[in-house]
Design an enzyme around this catalytic site. Structure first.
Site, PDB file in Angstrom:
ATOM      1  N   CYS A 114      30.588  17.710 -13.481  1.00  0.00           N
ATOM      2  CA  CYS A 114      31.725  18.493 -13.975  1.00  0.00           C
ATOM      3  C   CYS A 114      32.391  17.868 -15.197  1.00  0.00           C
ATOM      4  O   CYS A 114      33.074  18.559 -15.958  1.00  0.00           O
ATOM      5  CB  CYS A 114      32.757  18.694 -12.865  1.00  0.00           C
ATOM      6  SG  CYS A 114      32.109  19.575 -11.428  1.00  0.00           S
ATOM      7  N   HIS A 250      39.287  21.012 -16.495  1.00  0.00           N
ATOM      8  CA  HIS A 250      38.154  21.455 -15.697  1.00  0.00           C
ATOM      9  C   HIS A 250      38.697  22.367 -14.599  1.00  0.00           C
ATOM     10  O   HIS A 250      39.655  22.021 -13.902  1.00  0.00           O
ATOM     11  CB  HIS A 250      37.448  20.245 -15.090  1.00  0.00           C
ATOM     12  CG  HIS A 250      36.466  20.585 -14.018  1.00  0.00           C
ATOM     13  ND1 HIS A 250      35.552  21.600 -14.152  1.00  0.00           N
ATOM     14  CD2 HIS A 250      36.274  20.059 -12.787  1.00  0.00           C
ATOM     15  CE1 HIS A 250      34.822  21.676 -13.046  1.00  0.00           C
ATOM     16  NE2 HIS A 250      35.244  20.756 -12.206  1.00  0.00           N
ATOM     17  N   ASN A 280      34.452  27.318  -9.950  1.00  0.00           N
ATOM     18  CA  ASN A 280      34.114  26.038 -10.578  1.00  0.00           C
ATOM     19  C   ASN A 280      32.734  26.161 -11.216  1.00  0.00           C
ATOM     20  O   ASN A 280      31.719  26.210 -10.524  1.00  0.00           O
ATOM     21  CB  ASN A 280      34.126  24.933  -9.521  1.00  0.00           C
ATOM     22  CG  ASN A 280      33.857  23.552 -10.092  1.00  0.00           C
ATOM     23  OD1 ASN A 280      33.403  23.417 -11.221  1.00  0.00           O
ATOM     24  ND2 ASN A 280      34.126  22.529  -9.313  1.00  0.00           N
TER      25      ASN A 280
END
Length: 323
Positions: A114, A250, A280
């Protein structure tokens, strides 16, 4: 004069298939309310069976190039952040290079889960500052739907697929914090925390594996480390949270986003949030949010942005840039 890596264009691409929370209710012991309350996610996009990470990345790259008014051969390098490349090798970046018709320069992947796009931005900035490239196409693209365990409600409902891209170009600045472009970067990793977020397969085990996560532990690390790296990057640039126009984080979980903003002393009105629509998307989430934030009219020329992310490894970091 000081050389800066300045954003010249941004774009994104999402798969056509939209998956609302309700779609999981018949398959898992979960509900729309449960997912929303714990993550802020309302829907996400999943790639079609014949749609790959490089497909999504190419379309996002084309959008960013069009936004910059550039052609593929104007680019010196492509850096693609992904944990879900099409093949073990070659890199997805070289596949994008070919599909764009880029016949010069070089292309490579970066894998920091990520945090991948933050790592890719830092690498692109270094290439430009060192003179190895004048224009770099930086992409984050993922098909996390390929590595989800559909029996695990704690992870299956959180992730989505997508891609976002930026074009960075070398420009002369004055050397102070009023310059456009990347002003500072801050990167970290700590391999002792591998078990908190990982995939239980890979090339050496001859298996694809599934994503595994200890959500509570990741949350605990995330808020502390994201706020700290953002503040460290701001300090390197001679700035503070009070100078920030937008946090573009993020997009992992709304509670992490809210906790980080609070720790930095910034209101949610100054945070670009897209997690409700995309879930996500790992390394794609920051460039997706940058592209959507610009399209919404939130991010404007001259705005000071902080991007920060944490992912498996653990790996985390932040970039301060002026749009």
């Amino acid at each position: 004069m000081t050389l800066r890596a300045v954003v010249k264009g941004v774009g994104h691409h999402l798969p056509q298939r939209v998956v609302p929370n309700s779609e999981f209710e018949s398959k898992l012991d979960t509900s729309d309310e449960w997912i929303r309350s714990r993550s802020g996610i309302e829907r996400r996009h999943f790639a079609a069976e014949d749609e790959t990470t490089s497909d999504l990345a190419t379309k996002a790259a084309e959008a960013a190039l069009a936004d910059a008014g550039l052609q593929a051969d104007d680019i010196d390098a492509i850096i693609l952040a992904t944990s879900t490349a099409d093949l073990t090798f070659p890199s997805a970046a070289t596949m994008v290079q070919a599909r764009l018709g880029m016949t010069r320069g070089f292309a490579f992947d970066v894998q920091a889960v990520c945090a991948g796009f933050v790592y890719a931005l830092a690498n692109a900035n270094a290439l430009i500052l060192s003179g190895q490239a004048k224009r770099v196409l930086v992409i984050g693209a993922e098909t996390f739907s390929r590595i989800l365990d559909w029996n695990d409600r704690s992870t299956a409902v959180l992730f989505g697929d997508g891609a976002g891209a930026l074009v960075l170009a070398a420009e002369e600045g004055t050397g102070n914090a009023n310059d456009r472009g990347i002003l500072s970067t801050d990167l970290h990793s700590d391999g002792r925390h591998r078990e908190l977020l990982y995939v239980d397969g890979g090339v050496s085990t001859q298996s694809t594996g599934f994503l595994r996560m200890q959500g509570n532990q990741v949350f605990r690390h995330a808020v502390e480390k994201l706020a700290a790296t953002a503040e460290a990057a701001l300090d390197k640039a001679g700035l503070t949270s009070a100078d920030v126009d937008w946090i573009v984080p993020h997009q992992a979980n709304i509670r992490i986003i809210q906790g980080t903003a609070k720790k930095m002393g910034l209101p949610m009105e100054r945070v670009v949030v897209t997690v409700q629509d995309h879930g996500n998307t790992s390394a794609a989430s920051i460039p997706l949010a940058l592209s959507v934030g610009k399209a919404r009219g939130q991010i404007k020329p001259g705005d000071l942005l902080v991007t920060e992310a944490i992912g498996g490894g653990l790996a985390w970091g932040a970039v301060v840039l002026r749009w």
